[in-house]
Structure formats: C-alpha cells, structure tokens
Design a protein around this motif. Structure first.
Motif, PDB file in Angstrom:
ATOM      1  N   THR A 217     -47.314  -9.255   8.044  1.00 42.90           N
ATOM      2  CA  THR A 217     -48.761  -9.042   7.961  1.00 42.90           C
ATOM      3  C   THR A 217     -49.438  -9.352   9.288  1.00 42.90           C
ATOM      4  O   THR A 217     -50.280  -8.579   9.786  1.00 42.90           O
ATOM      5  CB  THR A 217     -49.362  -9.917   6.851  1.00 42.90           C
ATOM      6  N   ARG A 228     -57.024  -5.181   4.861  1.00 43.78           N
ATOM      7  CA  ARG A 228     -56.728  -5.126   3.427  1.00 43.78           C
ATOM      8  C   ARG A 228     -55.427  -4.376   3.169  1.00 43.78           C
ATOM      9  O   ARG A 228     -54.596  -4.796   2.355  1.00 43.78           O
ATOM     10  CB  ARG A 228     -57.878  -4.443   2.683  1.00 43.78           C
ATOM     11  N   HIS A 231     -52.305  -6.549   4.166  1.00 46.54           N
ATOM     12  CA  HIS A 231     -51.917  -7.565   3.192  1.00 46.54           C
ATOM     13  C   HIS A 231     -51.227  -6.944   1.983  1.00 46.54           C
ATOM     14  O   HIS A 231     -50.243  -7.486   1.469  1.00 46.54           O
ATOM     15  CB  HIS A 231     -53.145  -8.356   2.737  1.00 46.54           C
ATOM     16  N   TYR A 232     -51.719  -5.804   1.535  1.00 47.67           N
ATOM     17  CA  TYR A 232     -51.166  -5.168   0.343  1.00 47.67           C
ATOM     18  C   TYR A 232     -49.808  -4.524   0.636  1.00 47.67           C
ATOM     19  O   TYR A 232     -48.820  -4.749  -0.074  1.00 47.67           O
ATOM     20  CB  TYR A 232     -52.149  -4.110  -0.180  1.00 47.67           C
ATOM     21  N   GLU A 233     -49.766  -3.732   1.716  1.00 50.69           N
ATOM     22  CA  GLU A 233     -48.586  -2.909   1.959  1.00 50.69           C
ATOM     23  C   GLU A 233     -47.411  -3.718   2.509  1.00 50.69           C
ATOM     24  O   GLU A 233     -46.253  -3.427   2.216  1.00 50.69           O
ATOM     25  CB  GLU A 233     -48.941  -1.771   2.917  1.00 50.69           C
ATOM     26  N   ARG A 236     -45.445  -5.266  -0.358  1.00 47.63           N
ATOM     27  CA  ARG A 236     -44.567  -4.320  -1.046  1.00 47.63           C
ATOM     28  C   ARG A 236     -43.351  -3.963  -0.182  1.00 47.63           C
ATOM     29  O   ARG A 236     -42.250  -3.756  -0.699  1.00 47.63           O
ATOM     30  CB  ARG A 236     -45.359  -3.055  -1.406  1.00 47.63           C
TER      31      ARG A 236
END
Length: 697
Positions: A217, A228, A231-233, A236
């Motif tokens: 990140t 944003r 942090h999300y990708e 995963r």
C-alpha cells in the motif's frame, strides 16, 4: 770503479724489486675486485629481493637461537610488528577492481560491469529518474491497474501474453511457471527445457500477510496510486499472492522426483493435449527465443495438476488483481534501484519482517549486485592480472616436481601396504593441474562468449534500463542452449571451478590452483626459488597430500588405536609414527591435537615442508645458479625454513589454542626434519633437533 758498478746494480735491483712488488699488489687488487664482482653478480638486486631482505632483517629475532625455538626466532618479532595479514582479504581487492576507473587492457565485459556499478551507485541519477522508467515499462506491459483505477482496460489482459512480452523486454516473467535448463547428462546428453513450480512460491508466515499489505500500500501511494483504491486493491492482491503460495506449496509437496538421476520427458505436443488452454509451443518459443517444434521433448515434471489448478485459480480471480500482482512482483525485484522513499519503505519492512539490518552502504550493495549481474567477470579479470603465462609454466613445473617427490615417498614407504600404495600411486599418476583456473579463462574473448557476454554493450546509463538489457542478454544466452549438447562451457560449470581463493578438483583428477596463491606476495618469479618453494611449494605439497588421501576415513580413537588411520592398514612402523606425532603434540598441552580431524591436518603439516624442500633441491640440480638475497648472512637453505615457517605465523591469536597450534605448525615439522637441523647446524640434543624424530613418509 767496481764499487760504483755495484752501487748502480744495487739501485737497479731495488727498482726492479719495487716494480715487481707494486705489480703483485695490483694483481691482488684486481683479483679481489674480480672476486667481489663475481659475488656481487650472484646477489639478487630486484625490488622484490630488496624488500624481502628488509623484511627478514626486520622480523627475524636474532636474540633467539633457531636451534632452541624456531617459532620465536621466525615469528616473534613478526607478530609484534605486523598488525594485519600480509595477504589482505581477497574480496577487498575484487571490490576495488570493480570500483576503479577503466584501465587499459580491461575486457569488454569488465568495462560493462564497472559501468553497471557506477550507474547503481549514482543515487542522484536514480532520484532524477523519479521512478518514471519503471512506470514506463509497466505501460509497455499493459499498465498497473492500481495506478490507473477505472481507466485500466483489462478486457484484453492475458497473463500468458504479458509473460511473453515481459520476457522480450528483459523483465521478470516467471510469476506462475519456472523455466530452467536441465542438463540431462544421464540420458540424452542434451540441455532440456524444464517447466516447474517457481521455487520462490513458499507460504507466508502468519505475521507476514499484514506487513506485506502495508508495504504494498505504501509503495503504491508513493508511486501515485489513488489512496482509497490502493488500500482496497493491495489487500486483495496480497490475498491472491498468499493463496498462490499455498497452492504451489501443496503441489510441490506431492512431487516424487526430487533425487532422480534422470527426469521423465514429454513432447510439447503431449503437453498441449494434456492442457490445451495454453498455446504451449508459442509460449515456449517466446521464453527460450528458439524455434522448437511440437515433437521436441521438455521436462514437465509432475506439474500437470498444478497447471490445472493454477489455471482455475487465475481465471477465477479478477484480471486487475492478477495484473496488480504481476506488476508488484517486478517492483519487489527492483526496489533497490527505485527512489529513496520506496527504498526506505522496503528497508523498514525487511527490518521488521526479517529482523535484519538494512544494507545502507550503497557501495557494498552495488559491488555485490554488479557481481551477480556479471558472474565470474571480475574473477576472470583477477586471474588474468595475477597469473601470467610465465607463472603458469613455472608453477606447473613446480607441481610436477612435487608430484614426483610424493611418488618417491610412497614407493619408499616402509609401512604402507601394497593395495594402499597402488591406490596412492594411481591417484598421483593421474593427477593433472590447472594453474590459476581453466584454460578458457585466459582467453578473454572466448570466455566472454562462454558467459554470453561477447559483444555486449549497454545502450543506456539508466540503471533500470541497464538491468533489463543485461537480463535480456542472459535470457537469450541461457535459454539458447535448449536442445543442444551439454558442455562444460557454461556459467554454472565455471562457477564450480573458477574459485580464485580455494582449491578445486575437476573430473576427480585435475587440481585447480587458485589464483590468489599466485599473487606476487606468495609466488614471485623475480625472487630466488628457495623462497617460492618455501611458500607456494609447501602449500601445494599440503594440498596434494590431502588430495591423495582425501577419500580415506580418519579413525584415530582416544585409546590411541591408530589402526586403519586414513583407511591404510597399519604396520608397526606406521603405528609408532602416529604415536610419535601424538607425543609431539603433547608438548603443546592441547588435547584438541588428538582429535582425528586435527590429526589429518598435522600429517599434512609434517610432510609438506619436507616435500617442498626436497622438490627445491631437485629443481636446484637443474638450475644451479641461484642468487642470494642482499645484506643477509643466511644461506638459501636457512632462508627456505624462515619463509616456510612464516606461513604459520598466525598474526591473529584469539585463544590459547590458536597460539599452540601456530607454534606447533612451525616447531613440530621442523624439529623432526634432518634437513632443517643440517641447515642450521643444530646438533642432536637441542630442542629443535631431538635425538629421535617422527617420520611419517
């Protein structure tokens, strides 16, 4: 009248007597000058000889009798005055060579290695690039989804196509499959392409997943990813990597061919039938850069089930996550060449996850990386600098003389049984030598071709571009050997035998003499040979002894049953000789000398000086005109013992054992050597000349 004549005659006789006397004095003076000139002509006046004379004068302690304590005589002042080894760390010299300016005579690959080192060290240039080069490379591969957000078009994304393109660009391509060349020496004799599970896909430790997500990140944010999305990708993506590692480890644990001498082979057409979802021939030809056909064999060793599960796993994952992972692994492989903020984040990660201090010395890092990118290039340059044709010829001559001395000793051995004698003689007869390294190393152009570096020149000074250029040349050379006969002219083979600091053996009968021993500090053709035989000759004698008896087991036990030591059937003579050696070591009050491993070393130390001395005596029969060192009253024989003992003067004494062993290596062999006693006129009864001596061979 008569008296006057006599007076005249007396004056004439006096004049004649005077003239004859003067003439005789002149003749005597001329004779003295001629004798002195003859003696002077026998004095070595080279810079090396003068320096060695100065060292002997400085280090030898004449206040100690050599017949009482030769260690104190040779090593006492030496240890006090010298604060470091005369042979500096070899890595320091190699590192200096890489970091120095280009010199006349440097090979082209070595110039390229120096160029890479300079670009790696140029942190200013790396900061000016601001990671643009790596991001441009990502763009060429279809871009990094986490950087582009919704604008990333993944409709045409296919990991196989990205792998082929990445290989053509000289970048990482083995995210999911490992492609290596297997030397099938036990079956076809060919280099066979092997497809396998990547070895670096091992399960994470429990705490690593969270740490890697933080790392990913932070790096994505530094390189410009939306916060944003980052942090999300990244979360995963790390989950995807974690599951991929588990999958690889599960299938790796099922493999059964770990130790097979030959692996099963299949044709590319057969692989295509087993799993048609991938165009295998096209993929293989893109990876190898060759033109293989469907009937060619490859090794697809127990990975069919892995490929099937891998395919399901990848196609069950969103394309952007797979692409994120692939780009992330490129970042992870090249982070040390990116901007300072990226490097600092990685350094903190490894400090926390691996509990290791970061490498903050950029020079050390770049030296190490240059040697990884250009394996054996600096080493081969070192060999060519220090091992001249003259040295190779002279040292080879020395080796053959030493070998003949060992043959003589084995033949004359009173204790060695016939089978063991024949085995030792057979090994000595077959023993060959390579001085400095394999012959190919001395051909700078041929060796560069063997390493795949002939004609290679960087097109850029940008370190990221240089990395991809170097990898591209490596890939082309490495995979270009597929389906060709196995040869010894490979980097993998040379890495086994081009060792400039350690002896190595090729084909069980060829001893490679490391180039470090051929530096002028150990072997110098401009010095009298009694010095060279005392130093290099002794080292070579020890190594040949180890080679001849290296496959024998050491079985000395605490109860002094020395039978079958070195698997040689005992005779009473040998048993008594080894007991004598144990008794000698007891004078130094160190029980470690009685250990079997230490006993093997002691045998070599006892035998080597004597063999080297006898070899020098044989050499001197062929070349009797040996010069002397200036300003010294020592004879050549005495100087031999001084210099051979200096090898054992341990300038770093960390314990009583170090001191005892250093003393033993000097005193033990010499006090049991009649040649030493004769050269120093040590009569029987002196500490260095006992009435009874230990004889091994």
């Amino acid at each position: 009248m008569v008296n006057g004549c006599w007076k005249q005659k007396g004056t004439l006789i006096k004049c004649l007597v005077f003239l004859v006397t003067v003439l005789i004095m002149i003749l005597v003076a001329i004779a003295i000058v001629l004798v002195n000139r003859k003696e002077d002509n026998n004095i070595c006046k080279s810079e090396s000889c003068i320096r060695h004379s100065a060292e002997v004068i400085r280090y030898v302690d004449k206040s100690v009798s050599p017949c009482d304590d030769f260690y104190a005589f040779t090593c006492g002042r030496y240890l006090k005055l010298r604060k470091e080894s005369p042979f500096g760390p070899l890595t320091d010299e190699l590192n200096f060579m890489i970091g120095e300016m280009v010199k006349e005579g440097d090979s082209r690959p070595f110039i390229m290695q120096k160029s890479f080192y300079l670009s790696c060290s140029n942190l200013g240039g790396i900061e000016m690039d601001d990671d643009e080069t790596i991001l441009d490379q990502f763009f060429g591969l279809g871009d990094w989804p986490v950087m582009r957000g919704a604008s990333w078009e993944g409709i045409y994304f296919d990991w196989v196509e990205v792998a082929k393109k990445s290989r053509r660009l000289g970048m990482k391509f083995d995210w999911f499959l490992d492609f290596t060349i297997y030397e099938d020496v036990n079956d076809t004799g060919l280099n066979i392409l092997k497809i396998d599970i990547p070895p670096d896909l091992t399960p994470f430790r429990s705490f690593e997943v969270h740490l890697r997500q933080k790392l990913f990140t932070k790096v994505a944010l530094i390189l410009g990813a939306p916060e944003r999305l980052a942090h999300y990708e990244t979360g995963r993506t790390i989950d995807f990597e974690n599951e991929l590692r588990k999958l690889a480890d599960e299938h790796r644990s099922k493999k059964t061919h770990w130790y097979s001498l030959s692996l099963p082979k299949v044709t590319i057409n057969e692989v295509q039938e087993l799993w048609p979802n991938i165009a295998w021939l096209e993929l293989i030809n893109n990876i190898t850069g060759t033109r293989m056909i469907g009937s060619d064999h490859i090794i697809f060793d127990e990975v069919i089930d892995y490929v099937k599960d891998l395919n399901k796993f990848i196609y069950g994952t969103p394309k952007r996550i797979v692409a994120d992972y692939m780009m992330w692994k490129i970042i992870e492989e090249t982070w040390q060449y990116l901007s300072q903020p990226v490097r600092e984040v990685f350094e903190r990660y490894y400090e926390e996850a691996e509990r290791r201090e970061p490498q903050l010395d950029r020079r050390k890092f770049c030296i190490s990386e240059s040697r990884k990118q250009f394996p054996l290039v600096a080493e081969s340059e070192f060999i060519r600098r220090h091992v001249s044709d003259q040295k190779r010829q002279l040292v080879t001559e020395m080796l053959f003389i030493i070998r003949s001395k060992f043959v003589k000793l084995v033949n004359e051995s009173a204790w060695m049984p016939r089978p063991q004698r024949q085995k030792a003689l057979s090994k000595l007869k077959k023993l060959q030598f390579l001085v400095g390294g394999p012959r190919e190393v001395f051909d700078k152009f041929g060796f560069a071709e063997d390493l795949g570096l002939y004609g290679f020149v960087f097109k850029s000074t940008n370190v990221i571009d240089m990395l991809t250029e170097r990898r591209l040349r490596f890939y082309d050379h490495y995979y270009g050997s597929a389906n060709k006969l196995v040869t010894n002219k490979t980097t993998a083979f040379y890495e086994k035998v081009v060792n400039i600091s350690r002896f190595s053996v090729i084909n069980d009968n060829t001893l490679v003499i490391p180039a470090e021993l051929l530096k002028d500090t150990i072997y110098n053709p401009s010095l009298p040979n009694y010095i060279n035989y005392a130093t290099l000759g002794r080292i070579l004698s020890q190594e040949i002894f180890h080679y001849v008896f290296k496959n024998h087991n050491e079985t000395v036990t605490n109860n002094e049953n020395h039978n079958n030591y070195n698997s040689l059937s005992v005779s009473d003579v040998f048993d008594q000789a080894v007991k004598c050696l144990i008794r000698e070591s007891s004078y130094f009050h160190n029980s470690e000398f009685k250990r079997p491993k230490k006993m093997g070393e002691m045998l070599a130390h006892f035998i080597a000086p004597d063999v080297a001395y006898e070899a020098y005596k044989e050499w001197s029969l062929i070349y009797p005109q040996e010069s002397k060192l200036p300003a010294l009253e020592f004879t050549p024989g005495q100087l031999f013992w001084i210099h051979t003992s200096k090898l054992s003067c341990n300038y770093k004494i960390y314990s009583k054992h170090d001191r005892d062993y250093s003393r033993f290596k000097v005193i033990g062999p010499l006090r049991n050597n009649r040649n030493f006693g004769n050269d120093y006129n040590c009569t029987a009864g002196f500490k260095m000349s006992p009435k009874k001596i230990c004889r091994i061979l």
